[in-house]
Design a protein around this motif. Structure first.
Motif, PDB file in Angstrom:
ATOM      1  N   MET A 310      12.991  53.555  51.116  1.00  0.00           N
ATOM      2  CA  MET A 310      12.841  52.979  52.576  1.00  0.00           C
ATOM      3  C   MET A 310      13.786  51.519  51.791  1.00  0.00           C
ATOM      4  O   MET A 310      14.720  51.674  52.852  1.00  0.00           O
ATOM      5  CB  MET A 310      11.829  51.814  52.539  1.00  0.00           C
ATOM      6  CG  MET A 310      10.557  52.861  53.049  1.00  0.00           C
ATOM      7  SD  MET A 310      11.187  53.777  54.762  1.00  0.00           S
ATOM      8  CE  MET A 310      11.111  52.884  56.452  1.00  0.00           C
ATOM      9  N   LEU A 322      11.745  57.468  60.462  1.00  0.00           N
ATOM     10  CA  LEU A 322      10.885  58.151  59.849  1.00  0.00           C
ATOM     11  C   LEU A 322       9.463  58.758  59.683  1.00  0.00           C
ATOM     12  O   LEU A 322       8.891  59.185  58.757  1.00  0.00           O
ATOM     13  CB  LEU A 322      10.225  56.499  60.731  1.00  0.00           C
ATOM     14  CG  LEU A 322       8.991  55.546  60.553  1.00  0.00           C
ATOM     15  CD1 LEU A 322       9.216  54.810  59.102  1.00  0.00           C
ATOM     16  CD2 LEU A 322       8.148  54.442  61.368  1.00  0.00           C
ATOM     17  N   PRO A 333       4.050  56.341  58.936  1.00  0.00           N
ATOM     18  CA  PRO A 333       4.724  56.222  59.073  1.00  0.00           C
ATOM     19  C   PRO A 333       4.640  54.481  59.001  1.00  0.00           C
ATOM     20  O   PRO A 333       4.938  53.544  58.360  1.00  0.00           O
ATOM     21  CB  PRO A 333       4.922  56.355  61.218  1.00  0.00           C
ATOM     22  CG  PRO A 333       5.240  57.587  61.627  1.00  0.00           C
ATOM     23  CD  PRO A 333       3.523  57.946  59.818  1.00  0.00           C
ATOM     24  N   LEU A 337       7.021  51.661  57.298  1.00  0.00           N
ATOM     25  CA  LEU A 337       7.454  50.712  58.166  1.00  0.00           C
ATOM     26  C   LEU A 337       6.221  49.772  59.024  1.00  0.00           C
ATOM     27  O   LEU A 337       5.836  50.351  59.598  1.00  0.00           O
ATOM     28  CB  LEU A 337       8.099  50.504  58.643  1.00  0.00           C
ATOM     29  CG  LEU A 337       9.664  49.898  59.356  1.00  0.00           C
ATOM     30  CD1 LEU A 337      10.422  49.503  59.055  1.00  0.00           C
ATOM     31  CD2 LEU A 337      10.175  50.684  60.598  1.00  0.00           C
ATOM     32  N   GLN A 353      15.952  50.976  67.329  1.00  0.00           N
ATOM     33  CA  GLN A 353      15.744  51.780  67.460  1.00  0.00           C
ATOM     34  C   GLN A 353      15.811  53.030  68.207  1.00  0.00           C
ATOM     35  O   GLN A 353      15.946  53.048  69.040  1.00  0.00           O
ATOM     36  CB  GLN A 353      13.436  51.829  66.872  1.00  0.00           C
ATOM     37  CG  GLN A 353      12.999  53.025  66.954  1.00  0.00           C
ATOM     38  CD  GLN A 353      11.151  52.629  66.871  1.00  0.00           C
ATOM     39  OE1 GLN A 353      11.154  51.594  66.652  1.00  0.00           O
ATOM     40  NE2 GLN A 353      10.748  53.688  66.543  1.00  0.00           N
TER      41      GLN A 353
END
Length: 383
Positions: A310, A322, A333, A337, A353
């Motif tokens: 990450m 992700l 996930p 994050l 995103q």
């Protein structure tokens, strides 16, 4: 399976005051002994990480352009025999842009090197002296031209955010560098690393590093100027034409396996981290005694691997997938994050995103270190 090979050559003609890499100055080097030891280290890794042809090889240092071309050729020949080479393999060698080393470029290209990474570092003679470099601007530019004539691809390194540097002077220097026509630029802000001569000089008050606000302004200017020239940033400090990104460095940032040999070299293979003995003499002794130079080999836990993946992946413009990362490490996930923090910073324009892909925006990149501390859960990093 390892698809990348890193070979560390630890020797330099002089130690630069900003450098904290594993580099050493020696009056002489027994090249025959080093060839024997490097080949042994190489063969040991091939026994443990075979099965996939190599996509990239990187000779780092130190100053590997000081290596005899015959030694480079011997190592490449052995690596090809042990692993095989993928079609279009990238073979990079770091070097200083001096006339001494430039005289070796054609022979290094004939040995198989097809990409050069040259430590130009500055385009101002006074600054080069401050940085402890042995070449001058004119000599450096001639070396870049020579490299462009013999290697398929050339990258140059520059250090900016130097003491008293202004936006106008950096803009002009960067424009000059871009005009050289290389396909890749590595542009690093000057950092005062622990244990370096620069750290001692700063402590004694010999010079004052640039303040954070000015550094941030120069960072933004750098990204705007390189993007306008067709070499946008694909990683926080690296800029390239489309398709000219460093394949080897992408292996690190995408957290794929790689083999590292030579003094101080790190590796990641099959969920284990390896590190070689750092001091050249200790590494040589270890290879003679054990057939390899490994000082430590440690199995990494799943969460530790995920945290590293990450932290590395979010350095890239492409960000991380992700969902794929969660599948890869068998974690939810949200364990990788923090969803609430990601949404907060997305609304602030610092995170983007797109489906399952997440990354840091242009506006967020100057704040990358702080964002990583917020986005990647502390319990994952502490694993």
């Amino acid at each position: 399976m390892a698809r990348a090979l890193y070979i560390h050559w630890p020797f330099c003609l002089a130690k630069c005051p900003y450098c904290d890499f594993n580099s050493h100055v020696r009056e002489s080097v027994d090249h025959a002994a080093w060839e024997k030891a490097l080949l042994a280290d190489l063969r040991h890794e091939a026994e443990l990480a075979s099965g996939a042809a190599l996509d990239s090889i990187f000779f780092g240092g130190g100053t590997p352009s000081l290596m005899p071309p015959a030694l480079v050729a011997r190592l490449l020949s052995e690596a090809e025999k042990l692993w095989g080479f993928a079609s279009g393999i990238e073979i990079t060698l770091e070097g200083n842009p001096s006339s001494v080393e430039a005289a070796n470029y054609a022979a290094l290209a004939a040995a198989g090197v097809n990409r050069a990474s040259l430590g130009l570092q500055a385009l101002d003679d006074q600054t080069l002296r401050f940085l402890g470099r042995l070449h001058g601007v004119a000599e450096g530019l001639r070396a870049v031209e020579t490299a462009q004539n013999v290697f398929d691809r050339v990258s140059i390194d520059l250090i900016y955010a130097r003491p008293d540097q202004t936006a106008a002077s950096w803009e002009a220097e960067l424009a000059q560098a871009l005009a050289l026509g290389t396909s890749h630029l590595s542009l690093y802000q000057l950092t005062i690393e622990p244990g370096t001569r620069f750290e001692t000089m700063v402590r004694k008050g010999d010079f004052t590093p640039l303040d954070d606000d000015t550094c941030a302004d120069l960072f933004s200017l750098t990204r705007e100027q390189t993007a306008a020239a067709g070499l946008p940033a694909y990683e926080i400090s690296n800029h390239a034409r489309l398709g000219e990104e460093s394949r080897h460095n992408l292996t690190y940032w995408r957290y794929q396996d790689y083999v590292g040999i030579g003094p101080g070299a790190h590796g990641r293979r099959g969920g284990a981290a390896t590190v070689r003995h750092k001091k050249p003499e200790n590494w040589l002794s270890a290879v003679a005694a054990n057939g390899h130079g490994i000082a430590e080999s440690r199995v990494l836990g799943t969460r530790e691997q995920a945290a590293e993946a990450m932290l590395m992946g979010l350095r890239l413009r492409e960000g991380i997938d992700l969902a794929a990362m969660a599948t890869r490490f068998g974690l939810a996930p949200a364990a990788l994050l923090d969803p609430a923090k990601a949404e907060l910073y997305r609304q602030q324009g610092l995170v983007w995103q797109d489906g399952t892909r997440v990354g840091v925006t242009e506006a967020g990149m100057p704040l990358l270190d702080a964002l990583l501390g917020e986005l990647v859960p502390a319990e994952l990093v502490a694993a």
